[in-house]
Design a protein around this motif. Structure first.
Motif, PDB file in Angstrom:
ATOM      1  N   TYR A 329       0.835  -1.206   0.000  1.00  0.00           N
ATOM      2  CA  TYR A 329       0.000   0.000   0.000  1.00  0.00           C
ATOM      3  C   TYR A 329       0.870   1.256   0.000  1.00  0.00           C
ATOM      4  O   TYR A 329       0.622   2.206  -0.757  1.00  0.00           O
ATOM      5  CB  TYR A 329      -0.908  -0.010   1.225  1.00  0.00           C
ATOM      6  CG  TYR A 329      -1.786   1.215   1.354  1.00  0.00           C
ATOM      7  CD1 TYR A 329      -3.005   1.297   0.689  1.00  0.00           C
ATOM      8  CD2 TYR A 329      -1.388   2.299   2.127  1.00  0.00           C
ATOM      9  CE1 TYR A 329      -3.808   2.430   0.787  1.00  0.00           C
ATOM     10  CE2 TYR A 329      -2.177   3.432   2.241  1.00  0.00           C
ATOM     11  CZ  TYR A 329      -3.387   3.490   1.571  1.00  0.00           C
ATOM     12  OH  TYR A 329      -4.174   4.612   1.672  1.00  0.00           O
ATOM     13  N   ASN A 352      -8.623   2.962  -2.411  1.00  0.00           N
ATOM     14  CA  ASN A 352      -9.501   1.779  -2.383  1.00  0.00           C
ATOM     15  C   ASN A 352      -8.860   0.603  -3.118  1.00  0.00           C
ATOM     16  O   ASN A 352      -8.936  -0.545  -2.677  1.00  0.00           O
ATOM     17  CB  ASN A 352     -10.859   2.117  -2.999  1.00  0.00           C
ATOM     18  CG  ASN A 352     -11.661   3.074  -2.129  1.00  0.00           C
ATOM     19  OD1 ASN A 352     -11.478   3.107  -0.915  1.00  0.00           O
ATOM     20  ND2 ASN A 352     -12.535   3.858  -2.745  1.00  0.00           N
ATOM     21  N   ARG A 353      -8.241   0.889  -4.256  1.00  0.00           N
ATOM     22  CA  ARG A 353      -7.597  -0.176  -5.045  1.00  0.00           C
ATOM     23  C   ARG A 353      -6.436  -0.805  -4.273  1.00  0.00           C
ATOM     24  O   ARG A 353      -6.329  -2.032  -4.171  1.00  0.00           O
ATOM     25  CB  ARG A 353      -7.101   0.396  -6.367  1.00  0.00           C
ATOM     26  CG  ARG A 353      -6.524  -0.642  -7.331  1.00  0.00           C
ATOM     27  CD  ARG A 353      -6.032   0.000  -8.612  1.00  0.00           C
ATOM     28  NE  ARG A 353      -4.774   0.690  -8.406  1.00  0.00           N
ATOM     29  CZ  ARG A 353      -3.570   0.099  -8.471  1.00  0.00           C
ATOM     30  NH1 ARG A 353      -3.478  -1.202  -8.733  1.00  0.00           N
ATOM     31  NH2 ARG A 353      -2.474   0.790  -8.280  1.00  0.00           N
ATOM     32  N   ASP A 355      -5.790  -0.594  -1.046  1.00  0.00           N
ATOM     33  CA  ASP A 355      -6.251  -1.178   0.219  1.00  0.00           C
ATOM     34  C   ASP A 355      -6.696  -2.618  -0.016  1.00  0.00           C
ATOM     35  O   ASP A 355      -6.384  -3.522   0.774  1.00  0.00           O
ATOM     36  CB  ASP A 355      -7.405  -0.337   0.772  1.00  0.00           C
ATOM     37  CG  ASP A 355      -7.873  -0.834   2.138  1.00  0.00           C
ATOM     38  OD1 ASP A 355      -7.068  -1.448   2.857  1.00  0.00           O
ATOM     39  OD2 ASP A 355      -9.057  -0.610   2.483  1.00  0.00           O
ATOM     40  N   ALA A 356      -7.423  -2.848  -1.107  1.00  0.00           N
ATOM     41  CA  ALA A 356      -7.869  -4.210  -1.449  1.00  0.00           C
ATOM     42  C   ALA A 356      -6.670  -5.108  -1.764  1.00  0.00           C
ATOM     43  O   ALA A 356      -6.620  -6.284  -1.344  1.00  0.00           O
ATOM     44  CB  ALA A 356      -8.818  -4.166  -2.636  1.00  0.00           C
ATOM     45  N   THR A 359      -4.861  -6.036   1.468  1.00  0.00           N
ATOM     46  CA  THR A 359      -5.605  -7.066   2.195  1.00  0.00           C
ATOM     47  C   THR A 359      -5.373  -8.438   1.582  1.00  0.00           C
ATOM     48  O   THR A 359      -5.185  -9.435   2.297  1.00  0.00           O
ATOM     49  CB  THR A 359      -7.108  -6.737   2.197  1.00  0.00           C
ATOM     50  OG1 THR A 359      -7.314  -5.454   2.790  1.00  0.00           O
ATOM     51  CG2 THR A 359      -7.895  -7.777   2.977  1.00  0.00           C
ATOM     52  N   GLN A 360      -5.361  -8.509   0.240  1.00  0.00           N
ATOM     53  CA  GLN A 360      -5.101  -9.770  -0.442  1.00  0.00           C
ATOM     54  C   GLN A 360      -3.697 -10.281  -0.144  1.00  0.00           C
ATOM     55  O   GLN A 360      -3.490 -11.482   0.076  1.00  0.00           O
ATOM     56  CB  GLN A 360      -5.286  -9.596  -1.955  1.00  0.00           C
ATOM     57  CG  GLN A 360      -6.735  -9.507  -2.385  1.00  0.00           C
ATOM     58  CD  GLN A 360      -7.503 -10.788  -2.090  1.00  0.00           C
ATOM     59  OE1 GLN A 360      -8.004 -11.019  -1.056  1.00  0.00           O
ATOM     60  NE2 GLN A 360      -7.582 -11.643  -2.926  1.00  0.00           N
TER      61      GLN A 360
END
Length: 450
Positions: A329, A352-353, A355-356, A359-360
C-alpha cells in the motif's frame, strides 16, 4: 544454493542458529518439502543427501573415522518433480560421535530432525536387529523432549497424545546400508517393508526384559505409522569406500545404484510439504522462524512445544503479513504522492484499489489470525497512512495555489507600486487585470483540493 551451509551449529556451549542460513531461508517464499537424515556417525548419511540433491558431492562424506558433519547442515534445491516447491535437505550430526562438542545434544539433534522434517530418514548399517533398535533409543525419549500442547492445556478432542504425535510427526524411512543378508522369513522371500515390519514385531509378555525389547519397536510403530524401508548393498569394494564421492556411477555396484534410484524416486513422490499444527503449509521464511523458535526454546532450558511454536510462528508470520500488505500500500500510494496535489477523487480511488491489494497480500501470507487481530491492525495502519496522505495532498495543494496566485498577481503588484492604477481610468484597468489573473488561475489544472 550451490553448496550446503550450516543451519544449526553444535558447540560446547550448546546449539546455535546460523544467521547466514536463516537469511537464505527468509528469501524462499515457496513451500518447502523437508527431508532430514539421522543415524550413527560414519554410516553414509551424507551420500544419500547428495543423491537427493542430484549431486555427486556437497555434504561432506569424509574418509576417516572422524565425523564430518557437526550440528545440522542444509541444502535447498528446486524440487525435481513439484514445480514451485523447494526441496530442503537436512544432514544431521552423526549420533554417538565421541569427538563432538557436546554429547548431551544427541537427543536434541534427533528431536530437531523430527520437529523440522516432513520425511525423516534413519540411516543404519548392517541389519535391523535388536542392537540397531537399541541404538534408536532416541525415539523412546521423544515424549520427554517434545510436548504437543502447552502445560495445562485441555485437549478438547479427547485425543490420546500418541495419536496427536502421529498427526504431527514426519513420515519415516529406514535406510539399511551395506546389507548383505537374504531377505527371507521362514524360507519365503519378503519385501523390504515386510522385513522392517518383521523387525518391529512385539513379543508377548510383561517381564522387564520383554518390555525393554518392545519399547523402541512400540514407539516406532506408534509415532511413525507411515514407514518405508530400503536395503542397500555395498556400493563398491571396501578399499574404494573412502572415495565414494569422487567415483563415477559406472564404477559403483548396479544393485546399489538401483536401490538408490528407487529411494530418491520414493522421496520425491511421497514426501509432503512441511506443515504445522492446523495444516498450515510452511515456506522457507516460515521454516527459518520455526528453526529459531525451537533452538531458542531448547537453549532456554525448556521443552519444545508444538502448540506454543505454532502460536509464536503465527505471531511472526502475521506481523510479517501485515508489514507486507502495508509495504504494498505504501509503495503504491508513495508513487501517487509524487503527483500531489491531485483531486480527492483520484486519491480515494487509488486508496480503495491499493487497500484491497494490501488485504489480499496479507491474506496470502497470514496464518491462524482467527480473532482478526492482525486484520484489524493492517486496516488501522492503512487508515492512518491514508489520513497522513490526505493531509500531505492538502498541504501540497495549498502551497501550489498560493504560489500560483502570487506569481499571477506579481504584475499587478508592480503596477500598484508604480501607481499605474492611481490615475484617471486606472480602476477600469485594475478590474481588467484582476479578471485576467482570475481567469488564468481558473484555467490552471491540477490545483488539488484547496
Amino acid at each position: 544454493m550451490l553448496v550446503p551451509v550450516c543451519l544449526i551449529e553444535n558447540t560446547e556451549g550448546g546449539l546455535r542458529t546460523m544467521k547466514s542460513a536463516l537469511d537464505i531461508l527468509r528469501g524462499i517464499q515457496q513451500p518447502v518439502v523437508v527431508v532430514a537424515v539421522v543415524g550413527l556417525y560414519r554410516t553414509g548419511k551424507s551420500y544419500l543427501m547428495n543423491q537427493l540433491a542430484g549431486q555427486q558431492s556437497g555434504f561432506a562424506l569424509g574418509s576417516t573415522i572422524e565425523s564430518k558433519t557437526k550440528g545440522i547442515w542444509m541444502w535447498c534445491v528446486p524440487h525435481p518433480s513439484e514445480t514451485g516447491h523447494t526441496l530442503l535437505l537436512l544432514d544431521t550430526e552423526g549420533l554417538g560421535d565421541v569427538d563432538k562438542g557436546n554429547s548431551k545434544n544427541d537427543s536434541w539433534i534427533f528431536c530437531l530432525a523430527v520437529l523440522l522434517s516432513s520425511t525423516l530418514v534413519y540411516n543404519s548399517r548392517g541389519t535391523i536387529d535388536n542392537q540397531a533398535l537399541e541404538k534408536l533409543h532416541y525415539v523412546a525419549e521423544l515424549t520427554d523432549h517434545i510436548q504437543i500442547k502447552s502445560p495445562g492445556a485441555r485437549d478438547e478432542d479427547g485425543d490420546e497424545e500418541d495419536s496427536m504425535f502421529v498427526r504431527l510427526f514426519p513420515d519415516f524411512i529406514w535406510a539399511v546400508r551395506d546389507f548383505t543378508l537374504e531377505r527371507k522369513i521362514d524360507g519365503r522371500d519378503v519385501s523390504e517393508d515386510e522385513y522392517l515390519d518383521f523387525a518391529l514385531q512385539l513379543k508377548k509378555g510383561q517381564s522387564t526384559k520383554i518390555l525393554t525389547y518392545n519399547q523402541p519397536r512400540q514407539c516406532i510403530r506408534n509415532y511413525f505409522p507411515a514407514r518405508k524401508c530400503f536395503t542397500f548393498p555395498f556400493p563398491t569394494l571396501t578399499c574404494n569406500m573412502a572415495h565414494l564421492d569422487s567415483m563415477d556411477e559406472a564404477d559403483l555396484c548396479p544393485d546399489f545404484l538401483s536401490v538408490a534410484k528407487r529411494f530418491c524416486s520414493y522421496v520425491f513422490s511421497e514426501s509432503r510439504v512441511k506443515t504445522v499444527q492446523g495444516g498450515h503449509k510452511v515456506n522457507g521464511s516460515g521454516f527459518s522462524n520455526l528453526v529459531k523458535i525451537y533452538v531458542d526454546t531448547i537453549n532456554s532450558g525448556s521443552i519444545p512445544c508444538l502448540e506454543n511454536a505454532v502460536v509464536a510462528l503465527a505471531e511472526i508470520e502475521n506481523q510479517s503479513a501485515v508489514n507486507a500488505g502495508l509495504q504494498l500500500y505504501e509503495q503504491g500510494m508513495g508513487d501517487l504522492s509524487k503527483t500531489f496535489p491531485t483531486d480527492l477523487g483520484t486519491v480515494s480511488a487509488e486508496h480503495n484499489r491499493l487497500d484491497a491489494m494490501a488485504t489480499q497480500e496479507f491474506l496470502k501470507r497470514s496464518f491462524k489470525d482467527e480473532k482478526g487481530k492482525y486484520t484489524i491492525q493492517l486496516a488501522e495502519k492503512v487508515a492512518k497512512l491514508y489520513k497522513q496522505l490526505l493531509t500531505l495532498n492538502m498541504l501540497a495543494s495549498e502551497k501550489l495555489c498560493r504560489k500560483l496566485l502570487l506569481d499571477l498577481y506579481a504584475p499587478m503588484a508592480a503596477n500598484i507600486q508604480q501607481g499605474s492604477y492611481a490615475k484617471a481610468g486606472g480602476y477600469e484597468i485594475f478590474c481588467r487585470d484582476r479578471d485576467t489573473m482570475v481567469a488564468k488561475y481558473c484555467q490552471y489544472g491540477q490545483k488539488g483540493m484547496k
